[in-house]
Design an enzyme around this catalytic site. Structure first.
Site, mmCIF file in Angstrom:
data_model
loop_
_atom_site.group_PDB
_atom_site.id
_atom_site.type_symbol
_atom_site.label_atom_id
_atom_site.label_comp_id
_atom_site.label_asym_id
_atom_site.label_seq_id
_atom_site.Cartn_x
_atom_site.Cartn_y
_atom_site.Cartn_z
ATOM 1 N N VAL A 1 0.819 -1.216 0.000
ATOM 2 C CA VAL A 1 0.000 0.000 0.000
ATOM 3 C C VAL A 1 0.853 1.266 0.000
ATOM 4 C CG1 VAL A 1 -1.918 -1.195 1.125
ATOM 5 C CG2 VAL A 1 -0.287 0.032 2.534
ATOM 6 N N HIS A 2 2.176 1.108 -0.164
ATOM 7 C CA HIS A 2 3.054 2.280 -0.089
ATOM 8 C C HIS A 2 3.980 2.388 -1.299
ATOM 9 C CE1 HIS A 2 2.911 1.721 4.621
ATOM 10 N NE2 HIS A 2 1.787 2.215 4.152
ATOM 11 N N PRO A 3 3.498 2.505 -2.512
ATOM 12 C CA PRO A 3 4.425 2.649 -3.636
ATOM 13 C C PRO A 3 5.213 3.959 -3.530
ATOM 14 C CG PRO A 3 2.172 2.317 -4.404
ATOM 15 C CD PRO A 3 2.102 2.544 -2.941
#
Ligand SMILES: Cc1cc2nc3c(=O)[nH]c(=O)nc-3n(C[C@H](O)[C@H](O)[C@H](O)COP(=O)(O)OP(=O)(O)OC[C@H]3O[C@@H](n4cnc5c(N)ncnc54)[C@H](O)[C@@H]3O)c2cc1C
Lengths: 164, 506
Positions: free
Chosen positions: B442-444
């Protein structure tokens, strides 16, 4: 790569998928939005296997919802899902699961067939399995009947809308 | 006012000092900062404008409303599910409100070794403080622990693992537990609730349903953007164009890199889209005798940092934090199907879960296919697989220490069930091979990295593109490496930093 592959393989089945589109009854109720009667029947058949152990009506609910979900997707994803459904219907002979279409396999044989997709060495089939599973579970576990199975209490009353 | 682009039948043709693409953490802070400085700024957001009344707490509906690709975004090989927001407020609408600064070791590494001179801990500290104050970031206390987090804390305490309460940007939280579907109680102090209203009050013009498809350049300068207005179904129906003195990309590490690629922007460092980090994460679940009802209450209020160190080359790169999914996500992530799957789901009420999040070193890549689709390539290196294994094993240990009757690691082929710490070696034996575990990210970040050295970075440490003057980037793309902690507060903060230079350029 892999997503495009599903469409490619389904097209590779060529005449098979195109010629055998008849003989699938349209589901009762509202008209289908994205899937053909055949594609709907395949999604339903997959759902019946995936959702064993839950209220049997959920498979129909999941296929209905899946039709709408696919309709709301981008055109390329829509193509991919349709190709996946055709491949699932016609691949039993290729996976040594008998000479029948998937929709005509009994529940046990269909379950064994889906298991071959799940455990396949081929990324394409594993991904196809994952795609079917996602659509079916999204369609089923949005329904309070599935919530009852897992004792999920569901959301509280919306503060601005009240109960739904 | 935030205008719904779907209502503008005749299209959109505007002029402004600055146009900002995307309204998530980076884009919204940029809009708010520029408006406060009196800059004439336009914000364009491809997703819809939804507010508290729309957040129905229905999982399937909210996946479709709030997520990119209606929740179906994943790596090309489907190995990692990539969850990102789409809509006014971006991923801050449905994130879990955890706020944690990028550790000093990471910032120092960037400033000293990677050429991001202006991102040192000292230079960013005032911006961090201002952001935290503006978004009401506060450390939570025991009153915020739901049963899932409480059990996690018990496990950490029993084992003596380094652990603590986390900090969040929430005010008036009703502890409903539906943060991941957007807050119907409007308790999140995020881009949607705090920054965009201020931006609009300051004169920013913000358009939803407005997808940018190309950055326009002339003689090596950004001069605006073009794209399409989208209807309710997300289909283009009219053109949009904004001519501006400067362009700022805030479309996320996936969206901004894709836009740079599809615009054919020069790429002297060869790094555009290539430096993708995602914090890949795998989950462990414990089944308890008592009901846990993990979906209720505030998520992620406690963390374990026993296995997280930030110096380059660290052998401890995994962050452990409680996590809980609603039924759809749980069903999709649970291996198998049919009766066996249904039997696992029947234990849902009694499950506690946590996630092992890897501070990753395996760079992936964002591409755009010939057909114009975004493609994400990402695979864990053996070193990152080892970190994930470490995290799963220690996560299982924590749940057992908290009293779990059994702990399950979700291997697709033959899920591993453990009942005793003596069995934990089985996790090491199984490891984290490709395709065996359902992974989520969920953290590109990192796809347009910052460095003052044009061979190393796509943008300089003012946020300006090395080869296109007047083009800035203000989102998670600019991080030169993974940061190992949730990124929102760092993205807001870096955007605040970049805004100074954008204001000068616009
Ligand atoms: C489920 C979940 C939970 C999370 N929890 C936390 C947490 O607790 N704490 C934390 O720190 N972080 C959390 N995050 C991550 C955090 O929210 C993101 O890292 C952060 O919001 C990213 O900021 P951004 O500006 O880079 O992109 P985003 O916030 O994703 O915003 C980008 C926006 O740009 C738009 N866009 C993209 N391309 C275009 C285009 N071409 N034209 C127009 N618009 C475009 C998108 O639609 C989107 O709205 C979470 C994320 C998820 C998915």
């Amino acid at each position: 790569m892999a997503r495009a592959g599903v469409a490619g393989v389904a097209l590779g089945l060529g005449g098979l998928t195109l010629h055998q589109s008849s003989g699938y009854a349209a589901p009762a109720g509202d008209a289908l939005r994205a899937l053909s009667p055949k594609e709907f029947a395949v999604l339903l058949a997959a759902g019946e296997v995936i959702l064993q152990g839950l209220d049997p009506e959920l498979a129909h609910e999941a296929a209905r919802w899946g039709d709408g979900y696919v309709a709301r997707q981008s055109s390329w994803l829509r193509r991919e899902v349709k190709a996946l459904l055709h491949l699932f219907e016609h691949a039993p002979p290729l996976l040594g699961a008998g000479w029948s279409r998937a929709t005509r396999l009994g529940l046990e044989a269909r379950s064994a067939y889906l298991e071959r997709w799940r455990a396949s060495e081929r990324a394409l089939l594993r991904q196809g399995y994952g795609g079917l599973k996602s659509i079916v579970f999204m369609g089923a576990y949005r329904d309070p009947r599935a919530w009852a199975h897992c004792s999920y209490g569901g959301p509280p009353e919306h503060p601005l809308r009240g109960p739904r | 006012m935030i205008v719904a682009g779907r209502t503008l039948r005749g299209g959109l043709d505007l002029r402004a000092d600055v146009v900002v693409v995307g309204t998530g953490a980076g884009g919204a802070m940029m809009l708010r900062e520029l408006a406060a400085r009196g800059v004439d700024v336009v914000g364009l957001e491809m997703g819809a404008h939804s507010t508290a009344v729309d957040f129905s707490m229905r999982e399937a509906d909210m996946l479709e409303l709030l997520m990119q690709e209606r929740g179906a975004r994943a790596t090309a090989d489907q190995q990692v599910r990539i969850v990102q927001g789409r809509g006014v407020g971006g991923s801050t609408v449905h994130n879990l409100c955890l706020c944690k600064r990028t550790p000093d070791e990471v910032l120092r590494h960037w400033a000293r070794d990677l050429g991001a001179a202006r991102l040192s801990p000292e230079s960013l500290a005032p911006d961090y403080a201002a952001t935290e104050a503006e978004l009401s970031v506060q450390k939570v206390d025991a009153g915020y622990l739901n049963e899932n987090n409480r059990l996690f804390k018990v496990g950490c305490d029993v084992l003596g693992y380094a652990s603590d309460y986390t900090s969040h940007n929430r005010v008036g939280c009703m502890k409903s537990g539906y943060c991941i579907m957007g807050c119907p109680f409007d308790g999140k102090q995020n881009a949607l609730k705090v920054l965009l209203p201020k931006a609009v009050a300051g004169g920013a013009r913000v358009y939803a349903d407005a997808r940018v498809e190309r950055v326009l350049t002339r003689r090596g300068r950004a001069v605006g953007v073009s794209g399409s207005l989208l209807d309710e179904a997300g289909r283009p129906f009219a053109p949009l164009r904004v001519r501006a003195g400067a362009v700022c990309l805030g479309g996320s590490a996936v969206g901004s890199a894709a836009l740079a690629i599809q615009s054919g922007l020069p790429d002297p460092s060869g790094r555009t889209g290539r430096n993708l980090f995602v914090h890949p994460a795998g989950a462990v679940a414990g089944v308890f005798d008592q009901p846990v009802d993990g979906w209720r209450g505030v998520p992620q209020t406690y963390e374990c940092t026993e296995f997280l160190e930030f110096h380059p080359g660290s052998e401890k790169r995994v962050w452990l934090v409680p996590v809980f999914a609603h039924p759809i996500a749980t069903a999709v992530m649970t291996p198998g199907f049919g009766e066996r799957h249904a039997a696992v789901m029947a234990k849902y009420r009694h499950m506690a879960a946590l996630t092992a999040v890897v501070h990753d070193e395996s760079p992936g890549r964002v591409r755009v296919t010939k057909a114009g689709r975004i493609q994400i390539d990402y695979a864990l290196s053996p070193a990152d697989q080892a970190q994930l294994t470490l995290g799963l094993r220690e996560g299982a240990r924590i749940l057992l220490a908290a009293g779990a009757r059994e702990v399950v690691v979700n291997y697709e082929n033959d899920p591993l069930t453990l009942t005793d710490p003596g069995q934990l070696g089985q996790v090491d034996a199984r490891g984290a091979p490709p395709y065996e575990l359902p992974l989520t990210a969920v953290h590109p970040m990192g796809t347009l990295p910052m460095s003052d050295d044009p061979r190393r970075g796509v943008v300089d440490s003012r946020g300006e593109h090395h080869a296109v003057k007047g083009l800035f980037v203000c989102d998670g793309s600019v991080f030169p490496t993974s940061i190992g902690v949730p990124p929102q507060i760092s993205i807001y903060t870096v955007s605040r930093h970049v805004a100074r230079f954008v204001a000068e350029a616009g």
